[in-house]
Each structure stands twice: as C-alpha cells, then as structure tokens.
Design an enzyme around this catalytic site. Structure first.
Site, PDB file in Angstrom:
ATOM      1  N   HIS A   1    -116.978 -34.323 -20.923  1.00 23.67           N
ATOM      2  CA  HIS A   1    -118.062 -34.492 -20.713  1.00 23.67           C
ATOM      3  C   HIS A   1    -117.697 -35.397 -19.317  1.00 23.67           C
ATOM      4  O   HIS A   1    -118.451 -37.032 -19.669  1.00 23.67           O
ATOM      5  CB  HIS A   1    -118.292 -36.006 -22.232  1.00 23.67           C
ATOM      6  CG  HIS A   1    -118.904 -35.295 -22.979  1.00 23.67           C
ATOM      7  ND1 HIS A   1    -119.367 -35.529 -24.150  1.00 23.67           N
ATOM      8  CD2 HIS A   1    -118.214 -33.398 -23.292  1.00 23.67           C
ATOM      9  CE1 HIS A   1    -119.419 -34.998 -25.598  1.00 23.67           C
ATOM     10  NE2 HIS A   1    -118.864 -33.542 -24.411  1.00 23.67           N
ATOM     11  N   TYR A  17    -121.585 -30.963 -35.314  1.00 26.22           N
ATOM     12  CA  TYR A  17    -120.952 -29.616 -35.093  1.00 26.22           C
ATOM     13  C   TYR A  17    -120.492 -29.476 -36.815  1.00 26.22           C
ATOM     14  O   TYR A  17    -120.608 -28.538 -37.108  1.00 26.22           O
ATOM     15  CB  TYR A  17    -120.645 -30.100 -34.340  1.00 26.22           C
ATOM     16  CG  TYR A  17    -121.147 -29.441 -33.036  1.00 26.22           C
ATOM     17  CD1 TYR A  17    -120.745 -28.439 -33.021  1.00 26.22           C
ATOM     18  CD2 TYR A  17    -120.933 -30.995 -32.017  1.00 26.22           C
ATOM     19  CE1 TYR A  17    -121.516 -27.899 -31.129  1.00 26.22           C
ATOM     20  CE2 TYR A  17    -121.325 -30.208 -30.988  1.00 26.22           C
ATOM     21  CZ  TYR A  17    -121.754 -29.124 -30.375  1.00 26.22           C
ATOM     22  OH  TYR A  17    -122.216 -29.100 -29.178  1.00 26.22           O
TER      23      TYR A  17
END
Lengths: 389, 389
Positions: free
Chosen positions: B159, B274
């Site tokens: 990220h 997730y």
C-alpha cells in the site's frame, strides 16, 4: 505429436489464461469442476445436457425436475433422462417468446397444479403473455386452465417477462415486460405490459390489489413501469418481493417491488440508448419524485435473468444472499443485502462463474440447498453447484 | 494431424467461448486484434513486450516513452527498443514496493524534470514512499533531487500508492497508501500514510495547503483517510481531481478529491473483511457525517490501478470518460460522468477488454489520443488501443 483439441485447451488454459479459461468446458466433455470464490469453494457439475434454450426450472417434491425449453417444450427430467410432456397450449416461439416460466403451486403436493407462462398467438400472428395451469398425468398435461392473457396482442417477440413468484398469502405474481417497441406501454395503466400482476391461484383478481378501486388501472396490476423483469422471487421469511429488471444498456437494476408503485420505465431509467449512448429517448431523468428508486444499480451491464435467494444454510457463507443470473454478462452476481436508514441496500457484490458457463438464463435454489443454473444456448444445460468443504 | 498449440487455441476459442477467449493471445504471438465495445470498435496492439511488472508510463514530447518496472528499472522505449536509465536512487523492491510512478513536469520540454516515486529503504530494511526528480542525460538520470520522503518507515511492502498528478497551478499531488497492517495510520494526521499530498515542484509545501494552519496535521497533506489510491488524475479543463481507491474486498471506489477532506478509511468503508466477509474490522459504517462520500462504488471487486481521462476526441464516443484499470478484475471500466443536484455521478459503466490482457496496471491517454495500457505480469507488456472506424 497429435492431440485432441480439448486436451490442448486444458493445457493452454492452465498455462496462459486462468481467468478466461473458466469457459474451457462449456461444450465438450464436462466433469465436475471446482471454483474458488471469495468466501466459498464450489463444485459445478453439468447434470442435464442438450437443452434447447432452457428458460425455467421447478423441483418436484416426489423427485425429478420440470424444465421449460423456450421453443415450446416442457420436460420432465430425472437422473438425466428427459420425458417430453404433451398437451401444452398453442405456443408461438419467436424472438424472446415461447414457453417461459414453470412454477409449482405452493400446495403442489396436494393439488398437483403446475403453472406455465408462454407467448400465446392470435389469428394475426401477434402474441400475448399468457398464464396456464395444469396437472401432469403420465406424460401429458391434463386439466389445463387458461388463467390469464394480457389484454393486448402485439407483434414483436420481445420483452415478455415472465417470472412467477408466490406470496405467503397464496396469491401469485407474474411479471410482464413492455413487449418492445412502444415502451410507454409500461406507463399505461390500461395495458398489462410492463407490470407485475397479482392473481389468485385460479387467475381471479384479489380484492386487495392496490388498484381495484381505481377505474383507470387494470385490476390485476400490482406495480408498473417495468421494462422486463426477468428475475422475481418472494423472500419466504419476510414476503419481500425482489425483482431484477432488464433495462436498456447499462440500466439493469434490482428492485424491491411494492404494491401500487411505479418503477419509472421508460420515463425514468439508468440505461443508455443502444445507438447514441445518450439518455434513453423517452427518459426524462435517472430519478424522479414518485418513482420507486432501485435498491441497486448493477453498474456494468448485467442483463438479468433468474433470481434466487440462498436460504437453506447449505452455503453458510452465502445465506440470505441473492444470486442474480446474467445473460450477456455470463456471470452470476451474488448480492449481500443490508439495511441503512430503514431501506435495503446491497453491501457487497461478487461475480461468480464469470464466463464459465455462458449465458445464464435461470438460477434456483433446490430443495437440497444446492444452486441450479440453466444456460441460454441452443445446446444449453443444467448445472448443479455444490459447496465444497 | 499436428497443430501448433496457438492454432488450436484460436480455433477452439472461436468455436467454443468467445467471451472468455479474449485472452487467447495474452502470451505467445500477438497481432493487432479488434474488439467490439458498446459504442466503439477498437484495435489493440502489443507494442512493447517483456516488461517485468511495469507500473507507470510517461510520453516524452520529443518521442519515445518512459516506463517504470517495479523491480527498480526505468526504461526509455522507442520503437520497441528499450534502454535502461541508470542513476536511480536506492530502491527496495519488496511486495508492492519498488519503482512506481513516473511523471513529467508540465514544462518538461523546457526544464527536463522527470518525477519518480519509489520505496526507499532505511538501514533497518524498512521502507518509506519517496519522491525524486532528475533529468535524463544520455542513459543516465542526472541532477537528482530527493523532494519528499514519508515521515515513517515501516516494514511490510504494501500500500504505497503512489500516483502523481499535476494541478493547473503547477503544484503536484502524490497519493500514499496506508502501508498495510495498521490502517488507522490513514486517520493519523501526523502520519503521511493514507493521504494525498500536495507539493510545489521542488518538494516544498504550498502555503495554501488546507492544513498549513493546523499544528496537528502535516502540512503536505491535501486529503486523508485513503487506503491505497492507485489511480489519480487532474481533469485538464476543470482541475477536478479524480482518484480510484483500492479498498478491501468489494470496497473499490471512485472519489473526487477535495482539499481538507477525510475519505474515511478505515473507519468508513464499503469493503468486507477478506476472511470473515463481515464489515471490515475497523469500520464503524459504510457512510458517516463528515466523511466524503464516493462518487461511485465499483460494486463487484475492481481493484483499481491506473486512471485515465479521454480528452482528445480521437475516441469521439468516449470523450470525457474515465478509464479505470483493474488488476484482479482484468478489465478497464469506462465511466461516463454526469451531474445530479450539483454533484458528479457515474451514469454509465462499461467493461472493456474483460480478461483480454490480464492484470491492468496502468491506463494512459497518449499525446496521439490513443489509449495505452500496461499489464502487471512478470512478462507484462504495453498495449496501444486505437479506435477503428
């Protein structure tokens, strides 16, 4: 070295394009295949082959399934063996018309009633959406009763709808499309086209239908302003009515159907004109006061077909989700429903089986909790989806 | 009969799975291929091959292109010939880190400045997102100046962001992701992670940045609360800033970036965890007072990468549209922007090149008006999209 094409396929697919090659076995030999999805590994098995544009599916409590083929055949299928049921009414299969929905009466086990929708011709070769019921005796549909015929026959064989769903009170809903070239029919309360109807099991009109007191609206109409609802279900717990609307390009929507509401077509739509890319010609707006807002906009084109709800717990990660089949988009959208400010909203949207099976025509939850999928091809098929531990 | 696998491929694809077989030529021989889209036939040609995880692309006015490869290489490419540019700073390529964005100064033709973002290591092997500029002399990057380094080095290589876009006033924007395991960094105004920065061309802070008067917020910050902005552009006509946010599963969004705004991550997100499929652990809500609403929710997972705007008129049916690349989703989303009640909204969304090229890393409009696409593979490539009459 000589290889069978299918072998080359598998090798090539594995090596080169895992996403795209979901479709490798659409035709040819098919064995159960496993797919990873976001939260659930699944196994997909082709259980009935060589179906010509199958449209709808019903599960008989005594075992076996009924499958409609759009050209006009009703099939009883058990362990891969097909038996054609005779005695159907006269059906004119043209374009999107033909034999469409099959649905069992909620008390089918007691009364044996099977409901069918189809395109009924008149002497001029025009068609109207019609609803018939009958009982299967041997290989024949007996006791047939025509319960409803839409009040205007028209020419093009497009936008018939026509799904059936049963409310908790024993009445049934039937969706009828706008029939094509004159979409303003969906706003004409004197025309059944472009609406959801609510009927008693014998075709009579419930006296609590929303417009029975309104002289200008046909009594059968429960909601209107729909282009072509191709997926329809009633949540067995809440009696909520969910519908997937096949809009013009990019205007595919999920709606909660409520009595007396106007869903806007064609004056209010999210779709674009197929030719010009502009707002659809009749459309004034994407939203409007007094027009029901969709619960969800599918965004990228997802011309919806059958709609199922996962209810049995067999797919525990999917429980309560909607599964919306797509034709051109060749996928199933798994929609997770939440609420915000007292309204439903879709809080997650997963693509399942992208490109793997082809054009999806119907999606159903079976009594065994597995998911069943029909594909809209000249050599369509029925697939069964099982969860994998 | 013996056939080359690629031949079998094409035959099999045409016969069996037209949607899925877009991908047939992702590797192997590639010739220009034509695709039908909703309103525009296009031709796609692979013009540069054998790129190792290419990340970004810039067009030199004198001809040729600069391409970054994430492992740390800057390439000058002209007519398919690659020249590696030396003299780059020390780059630690790990996970999503490495050499990332390349962008030319708006007056590049006069001053020659090239801007790069990359993951800069410290002695402990941690990394920070850094911005450097330099001028190419021969095959070397000269005059290098480190303009910015984020204020906290951290371990995981995730990220980073990090796109660059130029505002009309000559300042530049840089996106920085939340850097991974501690997403609340995006809400920490004393941490550059999870924000969009605005800098002068020399790295100094513009004194009209939204938080320069606020002692508790870093002066470079223009907006914050972003997980990982992987697509960023400035509309050359309006100076509007568009960003595509790579959310957690299903939380991929299009944002209009405005000064001083909080985009909510990780407290407000549309994504799902997730593992559990529930709301993301840190998330309180899908929306909240004081948190900027997205212009668009991509719905089905579309982990965004490069973002381009069609501006030249060469694709006249796409003019003004945004093209949002997708990694796992292996497609480009063409977004038509409209307005409602003074706010932007996406009025149409088309999937382009679904599965055809693989993971899309960057999408750019070239000075010739064609669209250029980089694919994120170990053997990635640069493709050129031309309109077809």
């Amino acid at each position: 070295m000589t290889r069978h094409p299918a072998t080359m396929f598998v090798i090539a697919c594995v090596l080169f394009f895992p996403l795209a090659c979901n479709a490798q076995d659409r035709q040819g030999d098919w064995e159960a295949r496993q797919f990873d999805t976001e939260y659930q590994q699944i196994s997909v098995e082709r259980i009935v082959e060589d179906l010509e544009h199958p449209w709808s599916l019903a599960f008989l409590p005594e075992g076996g399934k009924l499958i409609t083929e759009r050209p006009g055949r009703l099939l009883f299928v058990e362990e891969g063996e097909k038996t054609r049921i005779t005695g159907l009414p006269d059906i004119l299969a043209r374009g999107q018309g033909g034999l469409l929905e099959v649905s069992l009466h909620p008390q089918y086990a007691d009364n044996g009633w099977i409901y069918l929708t189809y395109s009924k011709p008149n002497d001029e070769g025009n068609t109207a959406l019609a609803l018939v019921r009958g009982r299967i005796e041997g290989e024949h549909l007996a006791d047939t009763e025509e319960l409803f015929v839409q009040n205007r026959y028209s020419r093009p064989g497009r936008h018939y709808g026509s799904r059936i769903a049963w409310l908790g009170d024993g009445t049934l809903l039937v969706s009828i499309g706008d029939r094509g070239p004159d979409p303003l029919r969906a706003q004409d309360a004197g025309d059944h086209a472009g609406s959801v109807l609510r009927l008693h099991e014998d075709g009579s009109v419930p006296d609590d239908n929303p417009f029975v007191e309104d002289e200008e609206v046909l009594d059968e109409i429960y909601s209107y302003g729909s282009r072509n609802i191709q997926g329809l279900l009633v949540d067995p717990e809440t009696d909520d009515i969910w519908a997937t609307e096949h809009g013009p390009r990019g205007g595919d929507l999920l709606h909660l159907i409520e009595p007396g509401k106007n869903y806007g077509w064609p004056v209010v739509t999210r779709g674009r004109d197929y030719g010009t890319q502009e707002q659809f010609p009749h459309a004034d707006a994407r939203r409007m006061e007094g027009i029901a807002e969709p619960v969800y906009d599918f965004g990228p084109t997802h011309p919806p077909s059958g709609l199922a709800m996962v209810t049995t717990g067999r797919f525990n990660r999917w429980n309560g989700n909607l599964l919306a089949g797509g034709l051109l988009s060749e996928r199933i959208r798994r929609l997770v429903i939440g609420t915000y400010d007292g309204q439903y909203e879709v809080v997650h949207d997963e693509e399942l089986l992208l490109g793997a099976l082809g054009r999806i025509r119907d999606v159903r939850e079976g009594p065994d909790g597995n998911i069943y999928v029909l594909t809209d091809h000249a050599d369509g098929a029925l697939y069964r989806i099982d969860p994998v531990r």
